[in-house]
Motif scaffolding. Sequence first.
Motif, short mmCIF file in Angstrom:
data_model
loop_
_atom_site.label_atom_id
_atom_site.label_comp_id
_atom_site.label_asym_id
_atom_site.label_seq_id
_atom_site.Cartn_x
_atom_site.Cartn_y
_atom_site.Cartn_z
N LEU A 268 -4.10 -14.04 6.72
CA LEU A 268 -5.63 -13.25 6.46
C LEU A 268 -6.54 -14.48 6.14
CD1 LEU A 268 -7.53 -10.81 6.02
CD2 LEU A 268 -6.45 -10.72 3.92
N LEU A 269 -6.25 -15.27 5.26
CA LEU A 269 -7.43 -16.50 4.67
C LEU A 269 -7.61 -17.00 5.99
CD1 LEU A 269 -5.88 -17.03 1.12
CD2 LEU A 269 -7.87 -15.57 1.69
N ALA A 270 -6.63 -17.60 6.75
CA ALA A 270 -6.86 -18.44 7.67
C ALA A 270 -7.65 -17.94 8.85
CB ALA A 270 -5.58 -18.86 8.36
N SER A 271 -7.85 -16.57 8.72
CA SER A 271 -8.61 -15.83 9.97
C SER A 271 -10.14 -15.99 9.48
CB SER A 271 -7.88 -14.46 10.21
OG SER A 271 -8.24 -13.75 9.02
N LYS A 377 -15.04 -7.46 2.89
CA LYS A 377 -14.28 -5.92 2.76
C LYS A 377 -14.07 -5.55 4.23
CE LYS A 377 -15.06 -4.25 -1.81
NZ LYS A 377 -15.50 -3.24 -2.71
N ASP A 378 -15.03 -5.61 5.09
CA ASP A 378 -15.20 -4.91 6.39
C ASP A 378 -14.17 -5.65 7.30
OD1 ASP A 378 -16.58 -2.85 5.57
OD2 ASP A 378 -18.54 -3.57 6.56
N PHE A 379 -14.20 -6.87 7.21
CA PHE A 379 -13.58 -7.94 7.82
C PHE A 379 -11.89 -7.74 7.67
CE2 PHE A 379 -11.44 -12.00 8.32
CZ PHE A 379 -11.79 -12.27 9.91
N SER A 382 -10.87 -4.56 9.43
CA SER A 382 -10.60 -4.72 10.40
C SER A 382 -9.26 -5.36 10.96
CB SER A 382 -11.75 -5.57 10.98
OG SER A 382 -11.67 -6.77 10.89
N LYS A 383 -8.71 -6.01 10.06
CA LYS A 383 -7.40 -6.59 10.37
C LYS A 383 -6.27 -5.70 10.04
CE LYS A 383 -9.11 -10.71 11.36
NZ LYS A 383 -9.00 -11.19 12.64
N GLY A 384 -6.59 -4.34 9.70
CA GLY A 384 -5.35 -3.41 9.81
C GLY A 384 -4.92 -3.05 8.42
N TYR A 385 -5.65 -3.69 7.51
CA TYR A 385 -5.24 -3.35 5.82
C TYR A 385 -5.56 -2.13 5.47
CZ TYR A 385 -3.31 -8.03 5.33
OH TYR A 385 -2.33 -9.17 5.34
N TYR A 386 -4.93 -1.54 4.31
CA TYR A 386 -5.14 -0.27 3.75
C TYR A 386 -5.58 -0.57 2.47
CZ TYR A 386 -4.64 3.96 1.23
OH TYR A 386 -4.71 5.32 0.29
N LEU A 387 -6.89 -0.24 1.88
CA LEU A 387 -7.33 -0.57 0.68
C LEU A 387 -7.09 0.21 -0.58
CD1 LEU A 387 -9.37 -2.63 -0.70
CD2 LEU A 387 -11.06 -0.97 -0.18
N ASP A 401 1.66 -0.09 6.29
CA ASP A 401 2.36 -1.40 6.19
C ASP A 401 1.63 -2.51 5.78
OD1 ASP A 401 4.64 -0.63 8.06
OD2 ASP A 401 3.34 -0.67 9.76
N LYS A 402 0.40 -2.55 5.89
CA LYS A 402 -0.45 -3.79 5.29
C LYS A 402 -1.35 -3.20 4.26
CE LYS A 402 -2.04 -6.62 8.37
NZ LYS A 402 -2.70 -7.13 9.78
N ILE A 403 -1.18 -3.55 2.99
CA ILE A 403 -1.53 -2.88 1.87
C ILE A 403 -2.60 -4.13 1.04
CG2 ILE A 403 -1.43 -1.70 -0.42
CD1 ILE A 403 0.83 -0.33 0.73
#
Length: 501
Positions: A268-271, A377-379, A382-387, A401-403
Amino acid sequence: MRKIVLFLLIVPNVFAQKISYDSLAMHFGKKHFPTLIEYLSIPCDANYKEDIIKNVVWVENQFTQRGFSSQRLETSTLPVLLLTKKSQNPNAKTIMYYYHSDGQPVIPSEWFQENPFKPVLKKKNAEGNSWEIIPIENLEKQVDPEWRIFGRASSDDKGPGVMLLAAMDALASKNINTPYNLKILVDFEEEKGSVNLPSIIDKHKNLLSSDLLLIFDGPGHASNLPTITFGARGIATITLTTYGAYTPQHSGHYGNYLPNPALRMAQLLASMKSDDGKVLIPGFYDGVNLDAKTKQKLKEVPDNLAEMNAKLGIKTPDKVGETYQEALTFPSLNIRGLKSGEVGTLAATIIPDKAIAEIDIRIVAATDPVKLIKNVKDFILSKGYYLVENDPTPEERAKHDKIIRIATRPGYGAFNTELNGTVGIWLENAIAKTTNKSIIKLPTMGGSVPISPFVTKLGVTAVIIPTVNADNNQHSANENLRLGNYFDGIKTMMGLLSSDF
């Protein structure tokens, strides 16, 4: 007549001085070395209230001895100190000085001395590649401007406070009075974000009103020439947490099966950034538009980039701006810390249960900190994370899956002041009479100071007067103050204190 060339002010020393600023700064600078050592010896981590109150009492005593009235502006945590001294002229304007008396937390094992709060004097070794301790009693003798005093807060920001005391005493010895009303605001939680300053301003607007605000903080230009900085970036911080299993699991039993939260955090950080350091988050640089004239002016600030890179130990800098100064005009996104599992002798063969990343965003005047945080946050979403707002529940773990948890702190905004306006000219003249050195004028400082609430709430013009060496290791181990900057800083403050505004 002085000739101003962009940001570099060349000043012939034609001022008919009635006093010798050099000799006064040397005499009173040496006289105040014990004061500086005493001040630096008081621990000043704002996480420890008892230590900070000792700093409050010390500062109060120093200034009340010099005729200032003192008032503690109480907050829910630590007080802010307001020191006031009126001019004999009833029509005099008012200038407020700001500095802070707290320092960054310390990790003593990372310091090359017995105690970060036991200052030491050092000089370069014969090879010039490391620092060696020399007897602090050498300060009583002929001093070398390249020597340095090492100790927490020596540059950030107790050193300037002692320069101010020395400058006041030097002028008093010549019966020279400050021709304006002087207010000094001393902050004791700056390194924790000065979260109480906005409420203090709201509560004490009349007490804090002034015609000009001068901030004695931040590093000067790398050349060690006198520096005036006409703005600073703001700051906001974000904490990200990604999640794996409830607890760390055996990497042999669960490797290839259990998703690793550290790997997801790294991806995530690398992106968020390109290989050359540009932020890839949509809208992150919105509002920053530099025309060709501004870019050219920034290029003409006399930075030695090859020398800077060599000192930093890098080959190629990020490509956000064409120069160092241009890079500072853009907001930045920095990973200031990562945590997941352990390393070294504490490393274990586990898949971590979570990963945490601390991020700071440096804000410029053209950008909105609230919008920048929303962009981040929006970015991420957009990577499929659930907040989530707290650690995820079993139901959330079963469904997503991605939290990720995102905790934000808005911090404070940026500010900028016109370089060649009335205030800028007054500052140039005040400093120029004390020195025959060139004066560097910078449009903004890369770091942040909590001054934007004064600008927005009180409508005051603010300028930074940095007096310490750029390579002072502030915010890290082995913080130091170069003696040449210490003496020059005293001269700068003598010029400001003795010039009619």
